[in-house]
Design an enzyme around this catalytic site. Sequence first.
Site, PDB file in Angstrom:
ATOM      1  N   LEU A 304       0.822  -1.209   0.000  1.00 56.65           N
ATOM      2  CA  LEU A 304       0.000   0.000   0.000  1.00 56.65           C
ATOM      3  C   LEU A 304       0.859   1.264   0.000  1.00 56.65           C
ATOM      4  O   LEU A 304       0.526   2.253  -0.671  1.00 56.65           O
ATOM      5  CB  LEU A 304      -0.912   0.008   1.219  1.00 56.65           C
ATOM      6  CG  LEU A 304      -2.214  -0.783   1.099  1.00 56.65           C
ATOM      7  CD1 LEU A 304      -2.940  -0.811   2.436  1.00 56.65           C
ATOM      8  CD2 LEU A 304      -3.136  -0.182   0.031  1.00 56.65           C
ATOM      9  N   MET A 306       3.609   1.697  -1.411  1.00 58.17           N
ATOM     10  CA  MET A 306       4.213   1.865  -2.725  1.00 58.17           C
ATOM     11  C   MET A 306       3.227   2.250  -3.807  1.00 58.17           C
ATOM     12  O   MET A 306       3.615   2.578  -4.927  1.00 58.17           O
ATOM     13  CB  MET A 306       4.938   0.571  -3.139  1.00 58.17           C
ATOM     14  CG  MET A 306       6.108   0.185  -2.263  1.00 58.17           C
ATOM     15  SD  MET A 306       7.472   1.387  -2.312  1.00 58.17           S
ATOM     16  CE  MET A 306       7.261   2.182  -0.719  1.00 58.17           C
ATOM     17  N   GLU A 307       1.943   2.165  -3.479  1.00 62.66           N
ATOM     18  CA  GLU A 307       0.903   2.481  -4.477  1.00 62.66           C
ATOM     19  C   GLU A 307       0.882   3.968  -4.802  1.00 62.66           C
ATOM     20  O   GLU A 307       0.990   4.810  -3.912  1.00 62.66           O
ATOM     21  CB  GLU A 307      -0.476   2.039  -3.951  1.00 62.66           C
ATOM     22  CG  GLU A 307      -0.744   0.578  -4.199  1.00 62.66           C
ATOM     23  CD  GLU A 307      -0.905   0.262  -5.678  1.00 62.66           C
ATOM     24  OE1 GLU A 307      -1.949   0.624  -6.273  1.00 62.66           O
ATOM     25  OE2 GLU A 307       0.006  -0.359  -6.224  1.00 62.66           O
TER      26      GLU A 307
END
Length: 307
Positions: A304, A306-307
Amino acid sequence: MIAQTFQPLGTPGVPWGDAEKSQWRARQRKQRSYADEVVNRLNTMLESFKVLQYGELDYGDDGRYPLYALRGKYWDDALPVALVTGGVHGYETSGVHGALLFAQDYAGGFEGRLNLLIAPCVSPWAYERIHRWNPQALDPNRNFVANSPCGESKALWDLIQPLRGKCIVHIDLHETTDSDEAEFRPALAARDGKPYEPGTIPDGFYLVDDSANPQPAFQDAINLAVAKVTHIAMSDMDGTIIGSPVVAEGVIRYPLVELGLCAGITGARYTTTTEVYPDSPRASPAQCNLAQAVAVNAALTFALAME
């Protein structure tokens, strides 16, 4: 050295046929209850999840096995998907109970941030018999392919196909146990008509990254979190874990899709297979379950971010 417990079947050097597979299956005995230990726990989580039946396995005199997944109750198609799988190898107990522990104690922290799909016991027949294979002497974790001959693998494959491209993370929970060398690897050699070559069992937690899509920072984030719960496995003297080169502390790599492994079925960017060692004098079953749950929590948190 771990004493071998597998009782030889067939002719050395000759792969098993139907007769040998039938003899092997006749030796397997139910030792615990999928309904009592897994399905009943799923039904305690209905406030947060829908219990989705995604298939059923008919194993004749051994009974019928409905296959269940927990699906986030407030599913939002605008959100990314996280897949958690356990019990692909039924004897790997902490994979099953670690997935359930994550659903119970950690999943709420991701509500509204991603869609959770948790298949905690992919192989219920093998779970009851504390075995690696299904009744046809097939290893589900080499059969995650289109039109799989393995019912356990095919059912999960079919469930996941509509979600390909939507999954950002998939973590598949496993164990490496003394029985790998005592029973399952000798049985594999006999089944395939090959000589058995003894190996070693890593003492501790480690991860299997995807050699076709390596994500070293993702693997490191999981190991850092798990190290607070249990010890990370060291390499053998030759720099390997289970014969594979160590690429970072507690990390090896396999070609997940090429080998038909469960962790390769989603096409997710972030994938891994966990391995704990419940037979270690330095770890308890509860510790192994917690290590699995913490690994899932760390994996989803990293993906999450890295999203």
